[in-house]
Design a protein around this motif. Structure first.
Motif, short mmCIF file in Angstrom:
data_model
loop_
_atom_site.label_atom_id
_atom_site.label_comp_id
_atom_site.label_asym_id
_atom_site.label_seq_id
_atom_site.Cartn_x
_atom_site.Cartn_y
_atom_site.Cartn_z
N GLU A 1 35.58 57.86 40.76
CA GLU A 1 34.59 57.69 41.83
C GLU A 1 34.10 56.25 41.85
OE1 GLU A 1 31.14 60.51 43.30
OE2 GLU A 1 30.49 59.40 41.53
N VAL A 2 34.43 55.52 42.92
CA VAL A 2 34.03 54.12 43.03
C VAL A 2 32.54 54.04 43.34
CG1 VAL A 2 34.30 52.02 44.40
CG2 VAL A 2 36.31 53.34 43.70
N GLN A 3 31.85 53.16 42.64
CA GLN A 3 30.41 52.99 42.80
C GLN A 3 30.06 51.77 43.64
OE1 GLN A 3 28.55 55.50 41.60
NE2 GLN A 3 30.48 56.37 40.92
N ARG A 4 30.72 50.66 43.37
CA ARG A 4 30.37 49.43 44.09
C ARG A 4 31.48 48.40 43.92
NH1 ARG A 4 28.27 45.33 40.66
NH2 ARG A 4 28.03 46.04 38.50
N LEU A 5 31.38 47.33 44.69
CA LEU A 5 32.27 46.18 44.59
C LEU A 5 31.46 44.96 44.20
CD1 LEU A 5 34.27 46.62 47.93
CD2 LEU A 5 34.73 47.71 45.72
N SER A 6 32.09 44.06 43.48
CA SER A 6 31.50 42.74 43.22
C SER A 6 32.58 41.69 43.41
CB SER A 6 30.90 42.67 41.81
OG SER A 6 31.89 42.88 40.82
N ARG A 7 32.18 40.44 43.45
CA ARG A 7 33.13 39.37 43.76
C ARG A 7 33.67 38.72 42.49
NH1 ARG A 7 33.23 37.79 48.82
NH2 ARG A 7 31.05 38.40 49.14
N HIS B 1 34.16 48.74 40.70
CA HIS B 1 33.49 49.43 39.59
C HIS B 1 33.55 50.93 39.85
CE1 HIS B 1 31.40 45.60 38.29
NE2 HIS B 1 31.72 45.30 39.55
N TYR B 2 34.01 51.70 38.87
CA TYR B 2 34.16 53.13 39.07
C TYR B 2 33.65 53.92 37.87
CZ TYR B 2 38.31 52.58 36.08
OH TYR B 2 39.15 52.29 35.03
N HIS B 3 33.37 55.21 38.12
CA HIS B 3 33.10 56.18 37.07
C HIS B 3 34.24 57.19 37.05
CE1 HIS B 3 28.45 55.52 37.30
NE2 HIS B 3 29.08 54.53 36.70
N VAL B 4 34.59 57.64 35.87
CA VAL B 4 35.53 58.76 35.75
C VAL B 4 34.70 60.04 35.71
CG1 VAL B 4 37.37 59.80 34.38
CG2 VAL B 4 37.14 57.31 34.48
N GLY C 1 34.90 52.07 34.33
CA GLY C 1 35.80 50.95 34.23
C GLY C 1 35.75 50.07 35.45
N THR C 2 36.54 49.02 35.44
CA THR C 2 36.66 48.12 36.59
C THR C 2 38.12 47.76 36.80
OG1 THR C 2 36.38 46.10 35.26
CG2 THR C 2 34.37 47.12 36.16
N ILE C 3 38.44 47.44 38.03
CA ILE C 3 39.75 46.90 38.36
C ILE C 3 39.53 45.68 39.26
CG2 ILE C 3 41.98 47.30 39.43
CD1 ILE C 3 41.69 50.22 39.01
N ASP C 4 40.14 44.57 38.91
CA ASP C 4 40.08 43.37 39.74
C ASP C 4 41.29 43.37 40.68
OD1 ASP C 4 37.86 42.69 38.30
OD2 ASP C 4 38.77 40.99 37.27
N ALA C 5 41.04 43.02 41.92
CA ALA C 5 42.11 42.97 42.92
C ALA C 5 41.83 41.84 43.89
CB ALA C 5 42.20 44.30 43.67
N LYS C 6 42.88 41.33 44.48
CA LYS C 6 42.71 40.27 45.47
C LYS C 6 42.28 40.83 46.82
CE LYS C 6 45.99 37.04 43.36
NZ LYS C 6 47.23 36.26 43.56
N LEU C 7 42.50 42.12 47.02
CA LEU C 7 42.20 42.74 48.30
C LEU C 7 41.83 44.20 48.06
CD1 LEU C 7 44.17 42.06 51.54
CD2 LEU C 7 43.63 44.41 50.96
N VAL C 8 40.86 44.70 48.84
CA VAL C 8 40.39 46.08 48.69
C VAL C 8 40.47 46.78 50.05
CG1 VAL C 8 38.41 47.56 48.17
CG2 VAL C 8 38.87 45.54 46.75
N VAL C 9 40.99 48.00 50.06
CA VAL C 9 41.00 48.85 51.25
C VAL C 9 40.08 50.03 50.97
CG1 VAL C 9 42.37 50.28 52.79
CG2 VAL C 9 43.35 48.17 51.86
N LEU C 10 39.02 50.13 51.74
CA LEU C 10 38.08 51.23 51.60
C LEU C 10 38.48 52.35 52.55
CD1 LEU C 10 34.59 49.54 51.24
CD2 LEU C 10 35.30 51.55 49.97
N ALA C 11 38.69 53.55 51.98
CA ALA C 11 39.06 54.72 52.78
C ALA C 11 38.47 55.96 52.13
CB ALA C 11 40.58 54.82 52.90
N ALA C 12 37.21 55.87 51.75
CA ALA C 12 36.55 56.95 51.03
C ALA C 12 35.93 57.99 51.95
CB ALA C 12 35.47 56.37 50.10
N GLY C 13 36.04 57.79 53.26
CA GLY C 13 35.47 58.72 54.22
C GLY C 13 34.17 58.21 54.80
#
Length: 557
Positions: free
Chosen positions: A211-217, A225-228, A241-253
Motif C-alpha cells: 500500500e503506497v503512502q506517499r511520494l517524495s523527490r 514510500h509503501y507499507h506491506v 519500504g521505499t523504491i526510487d524510480a525516475k518516473l511514477v505512474v499513479l493508478a490506485a483508483g
C-alpha cells in the motif's frame, strides 16, 4: 535489498513504479515493460487466483478480500482491492462513451475534456483494448432472464433495449451470477488473463499487499514510500519500504490516487487545485422493482418451464440488457442517462434493496421482510447519469485511503459529496423513466434509491485528478502528467473528467492506452531505455497499426 516482511524495511531502485494494477496500471505496466523498462507494480490488495474465488460473502473469503468499501460523507465508494483491480470484480460491461460526453461542460460552464480528445480521436484506442481483452457484443440468445424481462418491459412501454458489448466469453460462462466476486471459470476477461500476465512475461514485477503512502523527490526522480499489509487483517502493517524510480505512474483508483498525492504535498510541494476535487460518482443510482408474476405472464407474455413467468433472478450474470434511449446528445445536459438491468448477489443485494410502498423506512421492517421472501422476483435497474462533480476529499487519513474499521473491506474515508440541484434533477428524471417502464399496466412496483440513510454510492468513481486544458480545474494535462510535477502520471479513473453515462471501464482503459506514448517519451528523456510499439497482449497488431499515426502528437512535450 531487504525483504519488507516481519516489520522490516527495504529500499531499492527501478526505472518506473506503477501504483495499482487495475486498467490504468496494468495497461501502462505492460507497454512499459514490453518496451524494455524495468517496471515494478505495487498493488494494495492480494493476488487471488481464479480457483480461489468463493461463491459467498463470508468474512475472510475472496469476496471480502478483493473489495474495498469506503464510506464517506454523503458518498460511499465500492471498488476492487486486488491484483487486477476493478477488472476482477466488475460486470465486464464495456460500452464506449457517447459522443456528447466529450462536449460536456458540467459545473465549470465550458468543455471539461481536453480539446485533443474527442470520441473520434479516442476510437482507435478503444479498438486496442477491444482487441486485447477481447470485447464482443452479446447475442439476444445469450441474454439472461432478468435481461430478457427488462427488454420485454422496455418494448411494452415503447422503449428500445440493447445487449451491450461485454468482455465475457459467454460460451464459458456458467451463469452462476457470482461474477462480482471474481470469476472462478475465467469466463470474465479480467486483467488477470491478458495485460498483467503479458507484463510479467516481459519482466514486470507485481507486488501484492503493498500500500503506497506517499511520494517524495530524489535527485533524478521520485521515492515511493509503501507499507506491506497483512494478508488477513488489512489494518496491520507487516513491513515498510521505499523504491526510487525516475518516473511514477499513479493508478490506485479515484478513491486512493488523490489521497496519495495529498499526503505527498509535504515533501513534493503544492498539488494542483483539482487534486482531490471534482470527484464524480458517474451519476449512479439504483432502483429496485418487485415484479408481479401474473402480470409478467399476462402483460409481457413471458413463460418458463413449469408454469413460471419470471422468478429467476438467481439465474444469469451481470448486466445483459440496457436502455439507451436517453443517451441523446440533443437533450439538455443532466437529462441524459442509461438504464441497465443489474444483478447483485445475495447479501449485498438484499442489504441495498429497499421495499416499495413501505410505510416507514424501506431498508428494514415488515415490508422489507416480505420483499426478501420474494427475492427471485426482483429486478434491479442501474442508472448512470450526469452528475456535477460535487465530490471533495478532505485531509488524508494517517495511512492508506481510509481509516479501516474491519479486518477487510470496510473503511471510513474523507470524501464528502453534496448533490447539486442539477444532479438531483437528473436522478429524478431517470427514476421517473424507470417507473414509466416498469409500472405500466401494473407490471411491477418500483422503489428508487433513498439517500437518507447511507447517502449516494458509486461503483465507478471518477475525476478526482482529472485531465483538462484549464490548470484551474484539472490536475493533469492532456498527456496525463501531473501539473507542476513532471514525471508523475495518472492513468486510472481519477483522470476521467466527469460522468460518462455508461460503464467507464473501457474508457479508462482507452485513455490509459492513449497515455502510454507520452509516458514512454518522458521516460526516454530521463534516460530510461524504453520504446513504444508492443502489440496487444494476445499478439494482434491491427489496432496497433491504427494508432501509429497518432504517436508523434501524443509524445510532444
Amino acid at each position: 535489498m531487504m525483504n519488507a516482511t516481519n516489520g522490516t524495511s527495504s529500499s531499492e531502485r527501478t526505472d518506473i513504479v506503477v501504483i495499482g494494477s487495475g486498467f490504468g496500471g496494468a495497461i501502462t505496466a505492460y507497454h512499459l515493460a514490453a518496451g524494455g523498462a524495468r517496471v515494478v507494480v505495487l498493488e494494495r490488495g492480494p493476488w487471488v487466483p481464479s480457483d480461489e474465488f468463493d461463491h459467498d460473502f463470508k468474512l475472510g473469503t475472496s469476496s471480502t478480500r478483493i473489495f474495498d468499501f469506503v464510506a464517506g460523507d454523503g458518498m460511499s465508494v465500492l471498488g476492487g482491492n486486488c491484483v487486477g483491480g476493478g477488472s476482477v470484480v466488475y460486470f465486464a460491461t464495456m460500452p464506449r462513451a457517447p459522443r456528447f460526453v466529450f462536449e460536456r461542460q458540467g459545473s465549470i460552464g465550458r468543455r471539461m475534456w481536453p480539446s485533443a480528445i474527442t470520441r473520434d480521436s479516442l476510437d482507435p484506442w478503444y479498438d486496442r483494448v477491444a482487441e486485447a481483452l477481447p470485447i464482443s457484443r452479446q447475442d439476444w440468445s445469450e441474454v439472461t432472464y432478468p435481461g430478457g424481462l427488462w427488454a420485454a418491459a422496455c418494448a411494452h412501454a415503447g422503449r428500445t433495449a440493447n445487449p451491450p458489448n461485454v468482455a465475457i466469453d459467454t460460451a464459458a460462462c456458467t451463469n452462476c451470477n457470482w461474477m462480482m466476486a471474481g470469476c472462478r471459470f475465467d469466463a470474465k476477461r479480467s486483467l488477470l488473463l491478458n495485460y498483467l500476465p503479458a507484463a510479467v512475461s516481459h519482466g514486470a514485477q507485481i507486488r501484492p499487499l503493498h500500500e503506497v503512502q506517499r511520494l517524495s523527490r530524489t535527485d533524478d526522480g521520485y521515492r515511493v514510500h509503501y507499507h506491506v499489509i497483512d494478508d488477513e487483517d488489512y489494518r496491520v502493517q507487516a513491513g515498510s519500504g521505499t523504491i526510487d524510480a525516475k518516473l511514477v505512474v499513479l493508478a490506485a483508483g479515484a478513491g486512493a490516487t488523490p489521497v496519495i498525492l495529498q499526503r505527498s504535498e509535504a515533501s513534493l510541494g503544492a498539488m494542483p487545485h483539482a487534486v482531490g476535487r471534482y470527484f464524480s460518482g458517474n451519476g449512479e443510482r439504483l432502483n429496485t422493482a418487485i415484479i408481479d408474476e401474473d402480470k409478467a405472464r399476462d402483460v409481457l407474455g413471458l413463460a418458463r418451464p413449469g408454469g413460471l413467468a419470471y422468478a429467476a433472478n438467481q439465474i444469469g450474470r451481470g448486466p445483459s440488457v440496457a436502455c439507451w434511449d436517453r443517451l441523446d446528445g440533443a437533450l439538455p445536459e443532466y437529462s441524459r442517462f442509461s438504464l441497465e438491468q443489474l444483478y447483485f448477489p445475495p447479501g449485498l443485494g438484499t442489504i441495498l434493496a429497499q421495499a416499495p410502498d413501505a410505510v416507514g423506512p424501506g431498508w428494514f421492517g415488515v415490508e422489507k421482510k416480505e420483499m426478501l421472501r420474494r427475492w427471485r422476483s426482483w429486478l434491479t435497474i442501474f442508472i448512470m447519469s450526469e452528475d456535477d462533480n460535487e465530490g471533495v476529499f478532505g485531509p488524508p487519513p494517517p495511512t492508506g485511503n481510509a481509516v479501516r474499521i474491519s479486518q477487510q473491506m470496510l473503511g471510513r474515508g474523507s470524501l464528502s459529496y453534496d448533490p447539486t440541484p442539477a444532479t438531483l434533477r437528473g436522478w429524478a428524471e431517470a427514476d421517473a423513466e424507470i417507473k414509466a417502464i416498469l409500472e405500466r399496466d401494473g407490471l411491477a412496483r418500483v422503489r428508487p434509491w433513498t439517500s437518507d440513510v447511507v447517502g449516494a454510492y458509486t461503483v465507478h468513481p471518477l475525476a478526482s485528478c482529472r485531465i483538462g486544458d484549464d490548470p484551474a480545474t484539472s490536475a493533469l494535462d492532456a498527456r496525463h502528467e501531473l501539473r507542476n510535477h513532471p514525471g508523475i502520471f495518472v492513468t486510472d479513473g481519477s483522470a476521467v473528467p466527469g460522468a460518462l453515462t455508461v460503464n467507464p471501464a473501457l474508457t479508462i482503459a482507452a485513455l490509459a492506452e492513449r497515455a502510454v506514448p507520452g509516458i514512454v517519451r518522458a521516460a526516454q528523456e530521463r534516460g530510461i531505455p524504453v520504446r513504444y510499439g508492443a502489440p496487444a497482449p494476445d499478439g494482434a497488431s491491427s489496432a496497433a497499426r491504427a494508432v501509429t499515426s497518432l504517436l508523434p502528437r501524443l509524445a510532444v512535450r
